[in-house]
Motif scaffolding. Structure first.
Motif, PDB file in Angstrom:
ATOM      1  N   PRO A 151      16.342  -5.226   1.970  1.00 41.74           N
ATOM      2  CA  PRO A 151      17.397  -4.392   2.535  1.00 41.74           C
ATOM      3  C   PRO A 151      16.936  -3.564   3.728  1.00 41.74           C
ATOM      4  N   LEU A 152      15.633  -3.596   4.029  1.00 31.36           N
ATOM      5  CA  LEU A 152      15.060  -2.746   5.076  1.00 31.36           C
ATOM      6  C   LEU A 152      14.978  -3.444   6.422  1.00 31.36           C
ATOM      7  N   GLY A 153      14.990  -4.778   6.420  1.00 31.72           N
ATOM      8  CA  GLY A 153      14.964  -5.533   7.663  1.00 31.72           C
ATOM      9  C   GLY A 153      13.582  -5.609   8.281  1.00 31.72           C
ATOM     10  N   ASP A 154      13.519  -6.365   9.383  1.00 29.38           N
ATOM     11  CA  ASP A 154      12.277  -6.566  10.126  1.00 29.38           C
ATOM     12  C   ASP A 154      11.168  -7.037   9.188  1.00 29.38           C
ATOM     13  N   ASP A 155       9.964  -6.550   9.385  1.00 31.09           N
ATOM     14  CA  ASP A 155       8.820  -6.984   8.587  1.00 31.09           C
ATOM     15  C   ASP A 155       8.421  -5.884   7.616  1.00 31.09           C
ATOM     16  N   ALA A 156       9.382  -5.423   6.828  1.00 31.04           N
ATOM     17  CA  ALA A 156       9.129  -4.343   5.878  1.00 31.04           C
ATOM     18  C   ALA A 156       8.122  -4.795   4.818  1.00 31.04           C
ATOM     19  N   PRO A 157       7.285  -3.891   4.341  1.00 32.70           N
ATOM     20  CA  PRO A 157       6.327  -4.271   3.292  1.00 32.70           C
ATOM     21  C   PRO A 157       7.041  -4.558   1.982  1.00 32.70           C
ATOM     22  N   VAL A 158       6.460  -5.433   1.191  1.00 31.27           N
ATOM     23  CA  VAL A 158       6.990  -5.752  -0.131  1.00 31.27           C
ATOM     24  C   VAL A 158       6.493  -4.688  -1.115  1.00 31.27           C
ATOM     25  N   SER A 159       7.416  -4.057  -1.818  1.00 27.55           N
ATOM     26  CA  SER A 159       7.045  -2.995  -2.751  1.00 27.55           C
ATOM     27  C   SER A 159       6.658  -3.531  -4.121  1.00 27.55           C
ATOM     28  N   VAL A 160       7.398  -4.526  -4.594  1.00 23.43           N
ATOM     29  CA  VAL A 160       7.158  -5.098  -5.925  1.00 23.43           C
ATOM     30  C   VAL A 160       7.377  -6.599  -5.841  1.00 23.43           C
ATOM     31  N   ARG A 185      -7.064 -13.595 -14.448  1.00 22.45           N
ATOM     32  CA  ARG A 185      -7.888 -14.331 -13.493  1.00 22.45           C
ATOM     33  C   ARG A 185      -7.136 -14.658 -12.203  1.00 22.45           C
ATOM     34  N   PHE A 186      -5.805 -14.587 -12.244  1.00 22.91           N
ATOM     35  CA  PHE A 186      -4.996 -15.012 -11.105  1.00 22.91           C
ATOM     36  C   PHE A 186      -4.306 -13.832 -10.413  1.00 22.91           C
ATOM     37  N   VAL A 187      -4.765 -12.619 -10.744  1.00 21.06           N
ATOM     38  CA  VAL A 187      -4.224 -11.402 -10.151  1.00 21.06           C
ATOM     39  C   VAL A 187      -5.278 -10.790  -9.238  1.00 21.06           C
ATOM     40  N   SER A 188      -4.908 -10.467  -8.010  1.00 18.94           N
ATOM     41  CA  SER A 188      -5.848  -9.884  -7.064  1.00 18.94           C
ATOM     42  C   SER A 188      -6.347  -8.535  -7.561  1.00 18.94           C
ATOM     43  N   PRO A 189      -7.624  -8.216  -7.341  1.00 23.74           N
ATOM     44  CA  PRO A 189      -8.211  -6.989  -7.902  1.00 23.74           C
ATOM     45  C   PRO A 189      -7.523  -5.708  -7.447  1.00 23.74           C
ATOM     46  N   GLU A 190      -6.985  -5.700  -6.227  1.00 26.53           N
ATOM     47  CA  GLU A 190      -6.399  -4.469  -5.688  1.00 26.53           C
ATOM     48  C   GLU A 190      -4.969  -4.225  -6.170  1.00 26.53           C
ATOM     49  N   VAL A 191      -4.404  -5.175  -6.900  1.00 25.24           N
ATOM     50  CA  VAL A 191      -3.003  -5.103  -7.299  1.00 25.24           C
ATOM     51  C   VAL A 191      -2.866  -4.406  -8.659  1.00 25.24           C
ATOM     52  N   LYS A 192      -1.848  -3.553  -8.770  1.00 28.35           N
ATOM     53  CA  LYS A 192      -1.473  -3.046 -10.083  1.00 28.35           C
ATOM     54  C   LYS A 192      -0.563  -4.087 -10.732  1.00 28.35           C
ATOM     55  N   ALA A 222       2.732 -14.171  -5.939  1.00 23.76           N
ATOM     56  CA  ALA A 222       3.142 -12.770  -5.894  1.00 23.76           C
ATOM     57  C   ALA A 222       2.094 -11.904  -5.210  1.00 23.76           C
ATOM     58  N   CYS A 223       0.827 -12.160  -5.522  1.00 27.19           N
ATOM     59  CA  CYS A 223      -0.244 -11.370  -4.913  1.00 27.19           C
ATOM     60  C   CYS A 223      -0.369 -11.641  -3.419  1.00 27.19           C
ATOM     61  N   GLU A 224      -0.013 -12.841  -2.988  1.00 31.30           N
ATOM     62  CA  GLU A 224      -0.070 -13.173  -1.564  1.00 31.30           C
ATOM     63  C   GLU A 224       0.930 -12.370  -0.737  1.00 31.30           C
ATOM     64  N   THR A 225       1.951 -11.793  -1.392  1.00 28.63           N
ATOM     65  CA  THR A 225       2.948 -11.011  -0.657  1.00 28.63           C
ATOM     66  C   THR A 225       2.414  -9.665  -0.203  1.00 28.63           C
ATOM     67  N   GLY A 226       1.306  -9.221  -0.765  1.00 29.11           N
ATOM     68  CA  GLY A 226       0.775  -7.903  -0.445  1.00 29.11           C
ATOM     69  C   GLY A 226       1.421  -6.780  -1.226  1.00 29.11           C
ATOM     70  N   ALA A 227       2.276  -7.112  -2.191  1.00 32.93           N
ATOM     71  CA  ALA A 227       2.927  -6.085  -3.000  1.00 32.93           C
ATOM     72  C   ALA A 227       1.886  -5.305  -3.800  1.00 32.93           C
ATOM     73  N   PRO A 228       1.974  -3.974  -3.835  1.00 35.72           N
ATOM     74  CA  PRO A 228       1.012  -3.197  -4.609  1.00 35.72           C
ATOM     75  C   PRO A 228       1.222  -3.294  -6.113  1.00 35.72           C
ATOM     76  N   LEU A 229       2.432  -3.722  -6.535  1.00 39.27           N
ATOM     77  CA  LEU A 229       2.732  -3.852  -7.956  1.00 39.27           C
ATOM     78  C   LEU A 229       3.313  -5.238  -8.215  1.00 39.27           C
ATOM     79  N   VAL A 230       2.741  -5.941  -9.185  1.00 39.74           N
ATOM     80  CA  VAL A 230       3.227  -7.252  -9.616  1.00 39.74           C
ATOM     81  C   VAL A 230       3.602  -7.152 -11.085  1.00 39.74           C
TER      82      VAL A 230
END
Length: 425
Positions: free
Chosen positions: A178-187, A382-389, A288-296
């Motif tokens: 809903p934010l448009g452009d290249d908004a970051p993925v939140s979840v 094993r398939f979740v990036s370390p930096e992701v919650k 999901a982790c490839e999206t850069g979302a901080p929460l999966v």
């Protein structure tokens, strides 16, 4: 005459001639007598009694009804054959919220209760995408990766599990922005979408296979949760991944002893083809982790072990981060849903060893052995990036095999509100 039954709540005991009855009647009026303790549970049980009497339409009246009590009644009044016909009470905002909840839950129930023949993997992806597109309009975009294209994009788990069926497996990748452009993925949300689970060559017994149309309950739950959040005006970017396949037996089916090497390099020996949910979720979690979302967040009808641990009135939750578990428990309590954390330690990632690969997908024993739900969560880790919650929901309460005092047989949608509340946080 009217076929509309008026229902009110009372904290008073019924008249003496009703004995200890918790539901009393006079003409077209029903009174649910609350008896202390877990009042929401009592309301849901009373609604089941009303439905079992053949009552089809309700109108709620009185000052004691609030959002959670009306929703508990709706849960008990729903069946696999019909959408609850309830006239809500309260202010306009409360009635709108209940209407949105019922529309979202009814969509999920329809998917969960649909016959396996009528819900192929690609069709599940299409129905979810179209429903969310109807809600979000231009804010929603998606693509469906199916069949051999899954291998081309290295989604080996979904492809392996689904290749035994004549109907191709698929991954839905959906973007609500809903934010448009290249908004970051939140979840980022991930749902297990096994439209039918025979167990594969580790075949289930008849009584264990009969209800396996529900094995896409995770996909239905996260889709409904996102749709409800969108109806509520969600103003953050969310990506959704549904991992859709039929787990069947054929000359093309994957076999015990096969080794799958995933996109992140982790190799997995298949020691149980009935532990297929974690194999498809491994692809979804990586995407999901490839999206850069901080929460999966992933949701799945994953293990019988979770059901044995928490019963059918709770969903089991797992996370390496204690703050994620605490937040989930808080959000669940706010919407009157039940979750319970089960153990997940780093050593759980190594509880399914293999002499041939980095890990196996289970342990070669009934139910995966002791601690099976935690071992499954450890595999997924094993398939979740370390930096992701990360939050993993094992949906022990997503489906009732047979009717009981709280639920009609079929999908319950228990867990939808918790995920929606997290999205809105």
């Amino acid at each position: 005459m009217t076929d509309l039954m008026v229902v009110s709540l009372s904290k008073d005991a019924p008249a003496a001639h009703w004995g200890n009855a918790d539901v009393t009647f006079q003409n077209n009026e029903v009174v649910i007598h609350l008896q202390g303790g877990d009042e929401l549970r009592q309301i849901q049980q009373a609604a089941r009694k009303l439905r079992n009497l053949g009552i089809a339409r309700l109108s709620l009246e009185g000052d004691l009804w609030d959002l959670n009590s009306q929703w508990s009644l709706a849960h008990g009044f729903a069946t696999a054959k019909s959408v609850p016909d309830i006239t809500w009470t309260g202010d306009e905002a409360t009635q709108l919220e209940l209407t949105n909840r019922l529309e979202s839950a009814s969509f999920a129930r329809h998917l969960i209760n649909e016959t396996p023949e009528n819900l192929a993997p690609v069709k599940l992806a299409i129905l979810a995408a179209h429903w969310l597109s109807e809600i979000g309009g231009e804010k929603v975009s998606y693509r469906i990766v199916e069949g051999a294209q899954l291998l081309e994009e290295k989604w080996v788990g979904i492809h392996a599990v689904g290749r035994g069926s004549e109907r191709p497996p698929a991954m839905l990748e959906l973007d609500y922005n809903p934010l448009g452009d290249d908004a970051p993925v939140s979840v980022a949300l991930v749902g297990k979408g096994i439209t039918f689970d025979s167990g594969g060559y580790s075949i289930k017994a008849t009584e264990g296979m009969l209800g396996m149309k529900c094995d896409m309950g995770g996909a239905a739950t996260v889709t409904a949760a996102l749709g409800l959040a969108m109806k509520q005006g969600l103003n953050k970017r969310v990506k959704l991944f549904l991992c859709c396949a039929e787990n069947l037996i054929s000359g093309h089916a994957y076999k015990l002893g096969d080794i799958l090497t995933y996109k992140n390099g982790v190799s997995v020996e298949v020691v149980n083809t009935d532990a297929e949910g974690r194999l498809v979720l491994a692809d979804g979690l990586q995407a999901a982790c490839e999206t850069g979302a901080p929460l999966v967040i992933d949701a799945a009808t994953l293990t019988g072990a979770a059901f044995m641990a928490v019963g059918n009135n709770y969903n089991a939750i797992f996370s390496p981060q204690s703050e994620v578990l605490a937040m989930t428990q808080l959000k669940a309590s706010e919407v009157a849903e039940r979750v319970w954390p089960l153990p997940l330690d780093p050593w759980h990632r190594d509880m399914c060893p293999s002499p041939y690969a980095d890990t196996a997908n289970s342990r070669p024993m009934k139910g995966g052995g002791a601690g099976g739900a935690s071992n499954a969560a450890g595999f997924l880790w094993r398939f979740v990036s370390p930096e992701v919650k990360w939050l993993h929901m094992d949906l022990a309460s997503a489906f009732a095999d047979s009717p009981n005092s709280l639920w009609a047989a079929g999908g319950t949608t228990h867990g939808m509100l918790t995920i929606t509340a997290i999205l809105q946080d």
